[in-house]
Design an enzyme around this catalytic site. Structure first.
Site, PDB file in Angstrom:
ATOM      1  N   ALA A 232      14.152 -29.655 -18.603  1.00  0.00           N
ATOM      2  CA  ALA A 232      15.809 -28.981 -17.688  1.00  0.00           C
ATOM      3  C   ALA A 232      15.814 -29.716 -16.687  1.00  0.00           C
ATOM      4  O   ALA A 232      16.273 -29.821 -15.708  1.00  0.00           O
ATOM      5  CB  ALA A 232      15.837 -27.947 -18.049  1.00  0.00           C
ATOM      6  N   SER A 233      15.134 -31.198 -16.475  1.00  0.00           N
ATOM      7  CA  SER A 233      15.026 -31.885 -15.004  1.00  0.00           C
ATOM      8  C   SER A 233      14.984 -31.348 -13.778  1.00  0.00           C
ATOM      9  O   SER A 233      13.844 -30.847 -13.557  1.00  0.00           O
ATOM     10  CB  SER A 233      16.796 -32.847 -15.069  1.00  0.00           C
ATOM     11  OG  SER A 233      16.053 -33.625 -16.462  1.00  0.00           O
ATOM     12  N   HIS A 234      15.993 -31.423 -13.335  1.00  0.00           N
ATOM     13  CA  HIS A 234      16.081 -30.911 -12.063  1.00  0.00           C
ATOM     14  C   HIS A 234      16.547 -28.923 -11.613  1.00  0.00           C
ATOM     15  O   HIS A 234      16.320 -28.392 -10.612  1.00  0.00           O
ATOM     16  CB  HIS A 234      17.000 -31.487 -11.018  1.00  0.00           C
ATOM     17  CG  HIS A 234      18.139 -31.984 -11.392  1.00  0.00           C
ATOM     18  ND1 HIS A 234      18.564 -32.356 -12.417  1.00  0.00           N
ATOM     19  CD2 HIS A 234      19.616 -30.677 -10.798  1.00  0.00           C
ATOM     20  CE1 HIS A 234      20.120 -32.052 -12.218  1.00  0.00           C
ATOM     21  NE2 HIS A 234      20.395 -31.296 -11.631  1.00  0.00           N
TER      22      HIS A 234
END
Length: 202
Positions: free
Chosen positions: A96-98
């Site tokens: 979910a990246s960041h």
């Protein structure tokens, strides 16, 4: 069912109401069918749900007859590299990246690591996953693959190591997956790495 975690360029949702193991299984199966894929690379980040979600994605892919090349814990860029390097028909990164810790997601690419976005098939995959009209074949296999050494060689192609001067560098990947590549590339560079928060930790 409506799946609300599809965005313009990837899939991201809050756990478990927007994204869960069942939805990941559906998306895996739908992606394999959409790509008519024979092989797909799958990797995951260090989030606490990423193991389970990767297993579910892989289950859906294998049910669609896809041979899964499982590269395990990695950075997103390593899935992109492996998809192209291994000549796979697609790649899926569980991340979910960041986004905050209670989120997870998926990034999808097709052959040669070309992104799958809303303009290039993400909407079709969503419709397949929502209807859950499953593609079922005799099933594919799951093969663990370690492409880290080849990835590091690829990174080193971008620089002339012979002209680099010794430096002392503080490296902080924030307990994400960049630490894996940092540790692997360190012996090849004339740098003194001072590493903080280097271990992947969800």
């Amino acid at each position: 069912m409506e799946i609300t975690c599809f965005k313009a360029y990837d899939i991201r949702g809050q756990i478990p109401n927007e994204l869960n193991a069942d939805i990941c299984d559906r998306i895996g199966n739908a992606t394999g069918a959409f790509l008519d894929a024979k092989t797909v690379v799958v990797g995951r980040d260090m989030r606490l749900t990423s193991d389970e979600f990767a297993d579910s994605v892989i289950q859906g892919l294998m049910e669609a007859g896809v041979e899964v090349l499982d590269i395990g814990l990695c950075g997103t860029e390593m899935v992109y590299f492996a998809t192209s390097h291994l000549g796979a028909d697609g790649g899926i990164m569980v991340t979910a990246s960041h986004n905050p810790a209670d989120y997870n997601g998926l990034k999808l690419v097709r052959e040669e690591a070309r992104p799958i976005s809303a303009d290039t098939g993400l909407g079709d995959i969503r419709k397949r996953a929502e209807s859950d009209v499953r593609t079922v074949t005799d099933g594919g296999d799951r093969t663990p693959v370690n492409s880290l050494a080849e990835y590091i060689d690829h990174l080193l192609d971008y620089v002339d190591v012979a002209v680099l001067k010794p430096l002392k560098l503080v490296i902080n990947p924030g307990n994400g997956c960049a630490g894996i590549a940092t540790d692997a590339i360190e012996p090849h560079l004339p740098f003194n790495f001072i590493k903080v928060h280097i271990e992947p930790d969800g």
